[in-house]
Enzyme design. Sequence first.
Site, mmCIF file in Angstrom:
data_model
loop_
_atom_site.group_PDB
_atom_site.id
_atom_site.type_symbol
_atom_site.label_atom_id
_atom_site.label_comp_id
_atom_site.label_asym_id
_atom_site.label_seq_id
_atom_site.Cartn_x
_atom_site.Cartn_y
_atom_site.Cartn_z
ATOM 1 N N LYS A 178 0.834 -1.206 0.000
ATOM 2 C CA LYS A 178 0.000 0.000 0.000
ATOM 3 C C LYS A 178 0.864 1.249 0.000
ATOM 4 O O LYS A 178 0.580 2.224 -0.711
ATOM 5 C CB LYS A 178 -0.902 0.003 1.233
ATOM 6 C CG LYS A 178 -1.619 1.337 1.472
ATOM 7 C CD LYS A 178 -2.270 1.384 2.824
ATOM 8 C CE LYS A 178 -2.939 2.722 3.076
ATOM 9 N NZ LYS A 178 -1.984 3.843 3.162
ATOM 10 N N ASN A 179 1.938 1.241 0.798
ATOM 11 C CA ASN A 179 2.771 2.427 0.928
ATOM 12 C C ASN A 179 3.679 2.654 -0.269
ATOM 13 O O ASN A 179 4.452 3.618 -0.293
ATOM 14 C CB ASN A 179 3.613 2.341 2.206
ATOM 15 C CG ASN A 179 2.772 2.477 3.466
ATOM 16 O OD1 ASN A 179 1.679 3.037 3.427
ATOM 17 N ND2 ASN A 179 3.273 1.960 4.571
ATOM 18 N N ASP A 218 -5.656 8.923 7.988
ATOM 19 C CA ASP A 218 -5.710 8.371 9.335
ATOM 20 C C ASP A 218 -5.553 9.428 10.414
ATOM 21 O O ASP A 218 -4.783 10.384 10.251
ATOM 22 C CB ASP A 218 -4.601 7.323 9.521
ATOM 23 C CG ASP A 218 -4.807 6.124 8.623
ATOM 24 O OD1 ASP A 218 -5.967 5.816 8.322
ATOM 25 O OD2 ASP A 218 -3.813 5.496 8.230
#
Length: 419
Positions: A23-24, A117
Amino acid sequence: MSEHFLVTGGNRLEGEVLVGGAKNSVLKLMAAALLAEGTTVVTNCPDILDVPLMADVLRGLGCEVQLEDSEVRITTPAEPKYHADFDAVKQFRASVCVLGPLVARCRRAVVALPGGDAIGSRPLDMHQSGLRLLGARSEIEHGCVVAEADDLHGANIRLVFPSVGATENILMAAVLARGETVIDNAAREPEIVDLCNMLNEMGAKVSGGGSSTLTIQGVRKLEPTTHRVIGDRIVAATWGVAASMTRGDVRVRGVNHKHLGLVLDKLRTAGAEVTPEVDGFRVIQRERPKAVNFATLPYPGFPTDLQPMAIGLAAVAEGTSMITENVFESRFRFVEEMIRLGADARTDGHHAVIRGVPVLSSAPVWSSDIRAGAGLVLAGLVADGTTEVHDIFHIDRGYPRFVENLRGLGGVIERVGSE
């Protein structure tokens, strides 16, 4: 309608799980496609919510984006749009990574301040100061980052902190700048190396990936490429910690175990048998885990993204653990939810002291971010009864096929709707 998980504890996790692309990394590689006219293909893409969100961002900038299985095809026009002020940008933090490519390609960018987030302050000061040193003007105006440049030139840039996002944006702006750029105290994460490799495949001249100094020789033009995303080390480590917490036996495939050196060492300290393999690693925990101290730091230190999992492990370990958070000041919000589950924990500043208990107790809990959500599910696996985990859309942003993978290892989890 919203959804939540019902997690029933008591089962030992056993079996094999395949990890997808990171994902990163994938979101930054998709943004890098803006740097070259034509069709760039990114393979091994994880099936997570953030990928179609980034696709929407790129479509808003004039790209054609096709998502099919684990492949993303991005066709970038000769003149991309530079204004990224739409809903998708505000839903996830990684959307800000279009800033550097737009400044490089269009010499102008307007990007809405990103969301994401709730783990603490993540200002864009270093992104902006780096772009200014490359010759751009940058301000915050009407809720957007605005940057423009008549010309971009090389510069010597030293980051005050090895920020991953700032390193990525400055790097992607510098590849099309005139002359040489040196980024000192650059982030060293494997995802940065992945981006450097893709940029070089496109014709950039970047050296030093994986070290604290990146050197970029600017080029006039980049070409599209096809690039495979590296395996997700955070997802892989999550399954490794889950094996340790449940006294299980799990083989994790699809990741380079060398990207998790310190993490796997911590699992060994907790009493696990950890075996590196060609395409992953295996974790066997035969008895109750032992207490381990953790301190989060930029790579190659212990990842802040794994702090909730470290707390989950400490909560059921034999003995007392200290967890120190050195990256994001609000990440200890997770501890409040762990206390709901019966964890013996207290926080003081950026330290948390956890006294392990044999079994946690089920309760309703709420995810505050991707990793906290996964950590709460892991805690539910070692709790008595059935734990309700709410706000699971966070987990969907970072963990592909989460329910299917967990069930495949013998975990008991159900996704249900609620008003």
